[in-house]
Design an enzyme around this catalytic site. Sequence first.
Site, PDB file in Angstrom:
ATOM      1  N   ALA A 258       0.828  -1.215   0.000  1.00 19.62           N
ATOM      2  CA  ALA A 258       0.000   0.000   0.000  1.00 19.62           C
ATOM      3  C   ALA A 258       0.865   1.268   0.000  1.00 19.62           C
ATOM      4  CB  ALA A 258      -0.924  -0.006   1.216  1.00 19.62           C
ATOM      5  N   LYS A 262       4.759   0.865  -6.058  1.00 21.11           N
ATOM      6  CA  LYS A 262       5.728  -0.106  -6.560  1.00 21.11           C
ATOM      7  C   LYS A 262       5.054  -1.270  -7.269  1.00 21.11           C
ATOM      8  CE  LYS A 262       8.812   1.243  -2.871  1.00 21.11           C
ATOM      9  NZ  LYS A 262       7.763   2.162  -2.318  1.00 21.11           N
ATOM     10  N   ASP A 280      -0.702  -6.697   1.795  1.00 21.09           N
ATOM     11  CA  ASP A 280      -0.531  -5.791   2.921  1.00 21.09           C
ATOM     12  C   ASP A 280      -1.375  -6.279   4.084  1.00 21.09           C
ATOM     13  OD1 ASP A 280       0.371  -3.466   4.433  1.00 21.09           O
ATOM     14  OD2 ASP A 280       0.758  -2.565   2.467  1.00 21.09           O
ATOM     15  N   CYS A 378      11.759   4.257   3.630  1.00 24.60           N
ATOM     16  CA  CYS A 378      11.712   5.707   3.413  1.00 24.60           C
ATOM     17  C   CYS A 378      12.224   6.411   4.661  1.00 24.60           C
ATOM     18  CB  CYS A 378      10.319   6.172   3.031  1.00 24.60           C
ATOM     19  SG  CYS A 378       9.037   5.740   4.220  1.00 24.60           S
TER      20      CYS A 378
END
Length: 442
Positions: A258, A262, A280, A378
Amino acid sequence: MTKTDPREITLDILLEVLEEGRLGHLVLNQALLKYQYLEKQDRSFITKLTEGTLERLILLDAALDRFSKTKTEKMKPMIRTILRMSAYQILFMDRVPDAAVCNEAVKLAKKRKFQGLSGFVNGVLRTLSREKGKLEFTDPSVRFSIPGWMLSMWESDYGKEKAEQIAASFLKERPLTVRFNTSRASVEEILKSLESQGIAAEPTGFLDTVYSISGYDHLEAVEAFYEGLMTVQDPSSALAAHLAGIKAGDTVLDICSAPGGKTLHAADLLKGTGRVEARDLTEYKISLVEQNLFRCGFANVETKVWDARIFDPEMEEKADVVLADLPCSGLGIIGKKPDIKLRLKKEDLGELASLQREILSAASRYVKPGGTLLYSTCTVDRAENEENAAWILENLPFHKKDITGRLPGSLQADCRENQIQLLPGIHGCDGFFLAAFEKNRE
């Protein structure tokens, strides 16, 4: 004051985020959807005031505490929130007259049944307005509105100069970046579609399919978007599927997919061949992926609700590529989600690194011998990034895969040991870590 007063809407958003602990980007997006009938100017005001207050919160509190006998942490939540958003307008929104800010704050306090504190609100804000030219903060944590422990960690890892560049970047406006789905239309066709709507598109210098765009109102009104020709994605995130070396006919497993950037990129690279399975943890997260899939029209993608920590024997050694962009501290995307820095605690980092290793242990078993595990986060935290990459090599049957040649030329010099740490404010993208591993054949 009307029911749809932008300041009152902003107040409610900030109360949910700062006092109830809800996620800022979700609350803001829900409010903008609810009040999409408002003029663009009003919606822009709500966005700027919400995001700006969250971005500058540490500085705003320090400024208010200079002029209030009652410190912000001791104030009633409603009054504290009204003062914070009003202080942001006084200090950072030049187009809004200070007198108007004070008057509207007093109206808000009275409307929310705090008539007895309206004089306090007025006094603090008028003093701030009068004395703001004398405000000066020497503590970089306050100037950049970054928790002190966070800034100290970055200074230790990257040096003082880079640490302050990272912190400063989170306070700057960022263009929206999108990746073109070139299996659906060519770059030239998509650019022509954007141009026909008066939307400017600029190359990001990363991949030739990733552009920044400006000059639109609702993203949903952009033809190339609602026709599924492009997907919102940061340049750094778009590198993940690219560096994994996905080729025609591959089976790709995206284990924490989610909202689907990607997954969509993998499907686009397969050009109608092969298969992508997007997983997910919750139905809600999978619904976000499915919304994007429906819009983009990829038929070679399946979705599944699955806890990535739990090994699925049906997928053992079935995937040519596993995309493992794992839950992380998010320190690299504070510019987009400023409430991260307000919620995160230093002790959370170790727990996250441990969670990532638990997921990697299961994910590694899905990769075919000779297949690829692409690990990414990230964040800019070494424990979640470099240390986890080293852990993979020490504990799982993989060796590093060369990614240097697949990186844009501007990034190749920053690739170390076939992995790269992208830093906000330095590389022109979100903070992101990427490393590719090939599964041993024996």
